[in-house]
Design an enzyme around this catalytic site. Structure first.
Site, PDB file in Angstrom:
ATOM      1  N   HIS A   1       0.675  -1.190  -0.047  1.00 14.86           N
ATOM      2  CA  HIS A   1       0.126  -0.036  -0.065  1.00 14.86           C
ATOM      3  C   HIS A   1       0.736   1.245   0.027  1.00 14.86           C
ATOM      4  O   HIS A   1       0.825   2.283   0.873  1.00 14.86           O
ATOM      5  CB  HIS A   1      -1.085   0.058   1.233  1.00 14.86           C
ATOM      6  CG  HIS A   1      -1.982  -1.167   1.042  1.00 14.86           C
ATOM      7  ND1 HIS A   1      -2.158  -2.194   1.726  1.00 14.86           N
ATOM      8  CD2 HIS A   1      -3.161  -1.145   0.197  1.00 14.86           C
ATOM      9  CE1 HIS A   1      -3.122  -2.895   1.337  1.00 14.86           C
ATOM     10  NE2 HIS A   1      -3.936  -2.282   0.352  1.00 14.86           N
TER      11      HIS A   1
ATOM     12  N   ASP B   1      -8.949  -0.287  -7.666  1.00 14.54           N
ATOM     13  CA  ASP B   1      -8.149  -0.466  -6.575  1.00 14.54           C
ATOM     14  C   ASP B   1      -7.787  -1.979  -6.726  1.00 14.54           C
ATOM     15  O   ASP B   1      -6.707  -2.350  -6.183  1.00 14.54           O
ATOM     16  CB  ASP B   1      -9.157  -0.278  -5.416  1.00 14.54           C
ATOM     17  CG  ASP B   1      -8.097  -0.638  -4.203  1.00 14.54           C
ATOM     18  OD1 ASP B   1      -7.123  -0.402  -4.208  1.00 14.54           O
ATOM     19  OD2 ASP B   1      -8.808  -0.532  -3.123  1.00 14.54           O
TER      20      ASP B   1
HETATM   21  C1  BYE Z   1      -7.669  -6.627  -1.441  1.00 14.88           C
HETATM   22  C2  BYE Z   1      -7.832  -6.315   0.164  1.00 14.88           C
HETATM   23  C3  BYE Z   1      -7.025  -5.761   0.780  1.00 14.88           C
HETATM   24  C4  BYE Z   1      -5.761  -5.473   0.129  1.00 14.88           C
HETATM   25  F1  BYE Z   1      -4.519 -13.554   0.062  1.00 14.88           F
HETATM   26  C5  BYE Z   1      -5.408  -6.039  -1.137  1.00 14.88           C
HETATM   27  F2  BYE Z   1      -5.479 -14.428  -1.589  1.00 14.88           F
HETATM   28  C6  BYE Z   1      -6.471  -6.584  -1.935  1.00 14.88           C
HETATM   29  F3  BYE Z   1      -6.528 -13.064  -0.282  1.00 14.88           F
HETATM   30  N1  BYE Z   1      -6.043  -7.047  -3.171  1.00 14.88           N
HETATM   31  N2  BYE Z   1      -5.926  -6.121  -4.246  1.00 14.88           N
HETATM   32  C7  BYE Z   1      -5.458  -6.877  -5.266  1.00 14.88           C
HETATM   33  C8  BYE Z   1      -5.771  -8.465  -3.554  1.00 14.88           C
HETATM   34  C9  BYE Z   1      -5.508  -8.324  -4.951  1.00 14.88           C
HETATM   35  N3  BYE Z   1      -5.976  -9.561  -2.907  1.00 14.88           N
HETATM   36  C10 BYE Z   1      -5.771 -10.737  -3.607  1.00 14.88           C
HETATM   37  N4  BYE Z   1      -5.428 -10.621  -4.655  1.00 14.88           N
HETATM   38  C11 BYE Z   1      -5.230  -9.451  -5.708  1.00 14.88           C
HETATM   39  O1  BYE Z   1      -4.964  -9.456  -6.804  1.00 14.88           O
HETATM   40  C12 BYE Z   1      -6.065 -11.869  -2.870  1.00 14.88           C
HETATM   41  C13 BYE Z   1      -5.158 -12.252  -1.733  1.00 14.88           C
HETATM   42  C14 BYE Z   1      -3.686 -12.499  -2.177  1.00 14.88           C
HETATM   43  C15 BYE Z   1      -5.488 -13.276  -0.900  1.00 14.88           C
HETATM   44 CL1  BYE Z   1      -8.741  -7.701  -1.992  1.00 14.88          CL
HETATM   45 ZN    ZN Z   2      -5.820   0.293  -2.435  1.00 12.73          ZN
END
Ligand code: BYE
Ligand code: ZN
Length: 510
Positions: free
Chosen positions: A240, A390
């Site tokens: 982040h 996002d």
């Molecule tokens: C989300 C919430 C908070 C922060 F571990 C980031 F499998 C995310 F759940 N994001 N943003 C992009 C992601 C992505 N979460 C996941 N894949 C992404 O490409 C899944 C995670 C690795 C997990 Cl949703």
């Molecule tokens: Zn974000």
């Protein structure tokens, strides 16, 4: 079998525990520990009505509801919460072992040397992890050469920021070629090629090419001050960070062009969406809302556990704009200002993934009758656009998307490591012992990305090729990896069984 009922007050609530007469002291302690939400190393104290300390054991006397005991977590001795104490003990025992063996054999055996170097290397690792600094092991300056140099004092961060500022101001957006300007409007843009000052110039280009400067009377130096402050307020953490801010803003910019949104919503709403994307993770600490709430951080306290992070990101954004030299909204009427403030608050708060289903369902229900002139419809669409931007890494080319997944898992692992050390609950998807890249991503793409992207594609069919198709390809890619991983595990297991079979057969011959 006889049971004993114990009434006790913990964290302001009256609880009741039931014990079998023959249970162990450890069972009793575990029940109290769970009730107090304490970790394995917290110290629990149980007081009687008259204030005396009671021994937590199966011999504890049963009591009535109106003569309840009081349970308190009196101390969390940080040093004993995790490794340090155990490390000390290990070092001590090894030293003892070594001297005894020396007396007997006259030299340190190889296995003791190995153990010593393992303990030493583990200690060095702990000392180099800044987010574990609360264990008081962290060493700011490298008195050990092998570990990477942490970004040291506050001053040097400020100096680094000033260098970026000078570079940014010395570059002109005119240096950005027409080719790059066009590429900037598509999801195939490669964010990894650009350094911080260059990303600031590209953000400036986005504001100019959407005609925001003329439409909202934004002076160039005010925009530059604003962008620079936004940059300064992102932290140097794995995911982040400012580069994530840039990516999300760039995806929003791409979506605006691809969908020809300019002809469908007012320019002021485009400004709301782009600025929300820019500000949506300001000052993210690298630990999510669940952590904030469980660890009862200042943010959770301030926002009463309600989307603490998103509320904070938004508050920081308006804090930056409260300085006139950074206020890109200062030449707007108060009605326009109110409109933008309301819109940004809605869009940024909508990025809390805890509200994902709520927002997607709302969008789904209005999708068949979607009307751009309906205020409510338009507001849901704006939230959806920011949300899509996002979490859209997987809509980018594989070479751009994959490193982002490593960054995200790195941040998640940092959090779960801290949670383990503090005795807080750990989400399985953050646990380095439980997740694999392919399995986390296939689930996320199937159940989060595809449903969301399918819905937005119904409204804007042209997005099929630009974001839906790449995400489908990513799912295929990770599904293949997942299958290959499982197959390899199977083969390894089989191999081990065969190996075991051979060695036991060998044993029989002997
Ligand atoms: C989300 C919430 C908070 C922060 F571990 C980031 F499998 C995310 F759940 N994001 N943003 C992009 C992601 C992505 N979460 C996941 N894949 C992404 O490409 C899944 C995670 C690795 C997990 Cl949703
Ligand atoms: Zn974000």
């Amino acid at each position: 079998m006889t049971t004993k009922i114990i009434h006790f007050m913990v964290n302001g609530t009256l609880e009741k525990a039931e014990f079998e007469a023959d249970c162990s002291a450890a069972d009793v302690k575990d029940v109290f520990r769970a009730a107090a939400e304490a970790g394995p190393h917290h110290i629990l104290k149980l007081y009687s009505v008259d204030g005396g300390v009671l021994n937590i054991s199966p011999l504890l006397e049963a009591n009535g509801e109106d003569s309840y005991y009081r349970l308190e977590v009196v101390a969390s001795d940080l040093k004993s919460v995790g490794m340090p104490n155990e490390l000390d003990t290990m070092e001590h025992r090894l030293h003892h072992l070594e001297s005894r063996v020396m007396e007997d054999v006259g030299q340190t055996p190889e296995v003791v040397c190995d153990l010593k170097s393992q303990v030493e290397s583990f200690k060095r690792k702990l000392e180099s992890v800044k987010h574990l600094s609360w264990m008081e092991l962290f060493k700011e300056d490298g008195d050990h050469q092998s570990s990477p140099k942490p970004r040291s004092s506050l001053l040097s961060v400020q100096e680094e920021h000033q260098q970026v500022r000078r570079k940014f101001l010395n570059m002109s957006s005119l240096q950005v070629t027409e080719e790059v300007r066009e590429h900037l409007k598509t999801p195939t843009f490669d964010n990894w090629q650009w350094e911080e000052a260059e990303m600031l110039v590209l953000l400036q280009v986005m504001f100019t090419d959407l005609d925001f400067l003329t439409a909202f009377h934004i002076q160039l130096d005010v925009l530059q001050n604003f962008l620079f402050q936004v940059f300064c307020h992102y932290n140097n953490i794995p995911f982040h960070n400012f580069r994530h801010c840039f990516c999300v803003t760039q995806m929003m910019y791409g979506l605006i062009w691809l969908t020809d949104l300019k002809s469908k919503v007012s320019r002021i709403d485009l400004l709301v969406m782009l600025t929300s994307a820019l500000c949506h993770d300001l000052d993210h600490p690298g630990y999510n809302n669940v952590f904030q709430i469980n660890a009862q951080t200042d943010l959770a306290l301030r926002y009463n556990d309600i989307s603490p992070l998103e509320n904070h990101h938004c508050a920081v954004a308006f804090g930056i704009m409260s300085e006139p030299e950074c206020n890109i909204l200062k030449n707007l009427s108060s009605d326009q200002y109110k409109h933008i403030r309301g819109g940004m608050i809605r869009c940024i708060l909508a990025t809390d993934m805890a509200r994902h289903n709520e927002i997607l369902h709302k969008f789904k229900s209005i999708q068949p009758v979607f009307n751009f002139t309906n205020k409510e419809h338009k507001e849901v669409l704006m939230k959806i656009m920011v949300k899509v931007s996002d979490i859209s890494n997987e809509a980018r080319p594989m070479a751009v998307a994959e490193p982002w997944l490593d960054c995200l898992l790195q941040e998640f692992f940092n959090q779960s490591d801290t949670e383990k050390l503090k005795g807080l609950p750990v989400a399985p998807f953050m646990d380095r012992d439980k997740v694999s890249k392919p399995s986390s991503q296939t689930g996320f793409i199937r159940f989060v990305l595809l449903p969301l992207f399918t819905e937005i594609t119904k409204l804007f069919p042209c997005l099929e090729e630009h974001i839906l198709e790449p995400v489908r390809r990513a799912l295929d890619f990770y599904s293949d990896l997942e299958r290959a991983g499982k197959q390899q595990q199977e083969e390894e297991k089989q191999g081990e069984q065969e190996e075991q079979g051979r060695s036991s057969a060998g044993g029989a011959v002997l």
